[in-house]
Design an enzyme around this catalytic site. Structure first.
Site: not given
Length: 529
Positions: A323-324, A327, A352, A449
């Site tokens: 995932h990271e 990005h 995302e 968040h």
């Protein structure tokens, strides 16, 4: 009146220098927990606020945006639009804005240094996660779940105060509240957004109910209780935002003893996206005082891209690294000849989408054979369970995302309401999770968040929708049934998504790439069974 170049050039240089300094300070603060870096980060953010708070500059910027000749220069006009998005929220009172920055930084620091107290000892998030994923003792699980919420009590009052300050600032800028301003500056139409969310809720309600009933039956067998006794601490993470491992699809053993970093490198290289340079600059393993979460940061929009992680050899961290680095490759392959303001992803939801597209792969049978060395015969046998697991994971995440989006929407409309009650009413509505009897704690504030990345979660949901759309777009482009180990996958993403940066709004980028706007039907087609 100064020319557009005379106006833009010095301001953009200031933005670039201050943004780079702020990013570096943030990196140092979250990797060390040292207060001096937190103070540096606050100072640079305040310098940016001062830059963007100039009333004269804002007046001139609006005049430039109204110039029809400039509107025909698409790259120049796009920079002016993005610059306006920075000036608008910084027009309110400077003292008020400074107070907001300080409080945001305080809350971020609280989360960075927080370690839960559990059975008279201090434990990390990873230890809490281990208990919720593996322990079978319901009493132990409840203690771990409650420990994970302790941070909520520590920050809740400050978060509410911060929400009110953000609302004041948004109202001074001419908006109803901070939520409305945030959607506007993110180029999201509120009516369209909630129309998409309503459609998604409708199309997932019954499938989610069926999936959760089956999950609860499995958990009841595992813990030796009835389905009526299933409580929040019986799920695999503190917020039930992820699917617990299924008995028929245990993935953690495939990653035990594996080098997560090397697998990450190999996968991305195989699709034509090199990440070695990003990983060399990254901070990947846990230690005291380091932020326990994971993120990717583009320090300078010129190639200095880093990932913070706390890797362990399990499926969750494997997925998180994919995932990271999703990005990271987006940031890396943006056209570096573009002006500074355009050397970013088209939108938060588009980056995302790429991250989620990559993160899903740990539940892909072909990927497990190629990168986790699972025998092909075994993955073939696992395929139905993995498809069920991925479908469950997506439904669980989307329903959790609906909690977050609706909670923030209601919170910014009325921060004085009973937020504890609001939180649990939404958890029960969207996640079908029972509130523990008599519980009246600010569990919502334990989600980082809400305090430090406000009005962000809709981008996760929209990102998941776009990731599914990309899935079908790439398969169609490659005319095959797989995009793994194909350098054409990376070249497609570079050409259609990454390279153009922020030259056009996200909805135009998606139409240019696939011929239509964001369509939730692709997500439904892929995951709703």
């Amino acid at each position: 009146m100064p020319s557009v170049d005379a106006f833009l050039a010095p301001r953009l240089k200031q933005v670039e220098n201050l943004s780079k300094a702020a990013a570096e300070a943030y990196w140092q603060a979250t990797t060390t927990g040292e207060e001096k870096y937190e103070k540096q980060y606050v100072r640079y953010r305040q310098d940016l606020i001062r830059l963007f708070s100039s009333k004269d500059d804002y007046t001139h910027l609006k005049e430039l945006l109204a110039d029809q000749k400039l509107q025909r220069d698409l790259l120049l006009y796009r920079q002016l639009v993005l610059l306006e998005h920075e000036y608008i929220p910084n027009q309110p009172d400077a003292i008020l804005l400074s107070d907001i920055v300080h409080k945001e930084s305080e809350i971020e620091s609280e989360f960075t240094r927080f370690r839960a107290s559990f059975d008279d000892r201090i434990v990390s998030d990873n230890e809490i996660q281990d208990i919720l994923q593996n322990a079978t003792d319901s009493t132990l699980r409840r203690k771990a779940w409650e420990a994970s919420k302790q941070i909520g009590n520590q920050v809740a009052e400050r978060v509410i105060e911060l929400v009110k300050l953000r609302n004041r600032a948004a109202q001074e800028a001419g908006f109803k509240n901070y939520y409305a301003m945030s959607l506007k500056l993110q180029e999201l139409d509120g009516r369209n957004l909630f129309s998409i969310l309503a459609a998604l809720e409708e199309k997932t309600t019954e499938p989610f109910r069926r999936v959760k009933q089956k999950l609860d039956e499995e958990l009841a067998r595992k813990f030796g209780i009835s389905t009526d006794e299933i409580m929040p601490w019986h799920y695999a993470d503190p917020f039930f935002q992820e699917a617990p491992p299924l008995e028929s699809a245990q993935l953690d053993p495939y990653f035990k003893g594996k080098n997560i970093v090397e697998i990450t490198k190999r996968f991305f290289a195989d699709i034509g996206l090199e990440v070695d340079d990003i990983l060399e600059r990254s901070d990947l393993f846990e230690r005291p005082n380091k932020n326990q979460h994971a993120y990717c940061i583009d320090i300078d929009h010129s190639g200095d891209i880093r990932v913070l992680a706390n890797i362990r050899d399990n499926e969750w961290w494997m997925s998180t690294m994919l995932h990271e680095l999703g990005h990271g490759v987006y940031d890396k392959y943006i056209d570096r000849t573009l002006p500074y303001l355009l050397r970013t992803p088209a939108h938060t939801l588009t980056t995302e989408a790429i991250a989620m597209f990559m993160g899903r792969l740990t539940k892909n049978p072909e990927w497990l054979t190629l990168y986790a060395d699972v025998p092909e015969q075994e993955t073939k046998a696992l395929k139905p369970a993995l498809e069920e697991y991925l479908s469950m994971s997506m439904l669980i995440f989307v329903r959790w995302g609906l909690v977050m989006v609706h909670f923030e929407h209601e919170m910014y409309h009325d921060p004085d309401q009973d937020l504890n009650a609001l939180w649990w009413s939404l958890v029960e509505r969207f996640q079908l999770v029972k509130k523990p009897e008599g519980r009246n704690e600010p569990d919502w504030a334990a989600k980082i968040h809400i305090g430090t990345a406000p009005v962000y979660y809709q981008n996760y949901i929209l990102g998941e929708l776009m990731a599914s759309q990309l899935h079908f777009m790439i398969l169609d482009e490659l005319r095959g049934d797989s995009y793994l180990k194909k350098k054409s996958t990376g070249s497609y993403l570079i050409r259609r998504i990454f390279h153009s940066g922020a030259q056009v709004p996200w909805y135009e980028l998606l139409k240019n790439a696939g011929g239509e706007g964001l369509n939730p039907d692709y997500f439904v087609k892929q995951f709703v069974r």
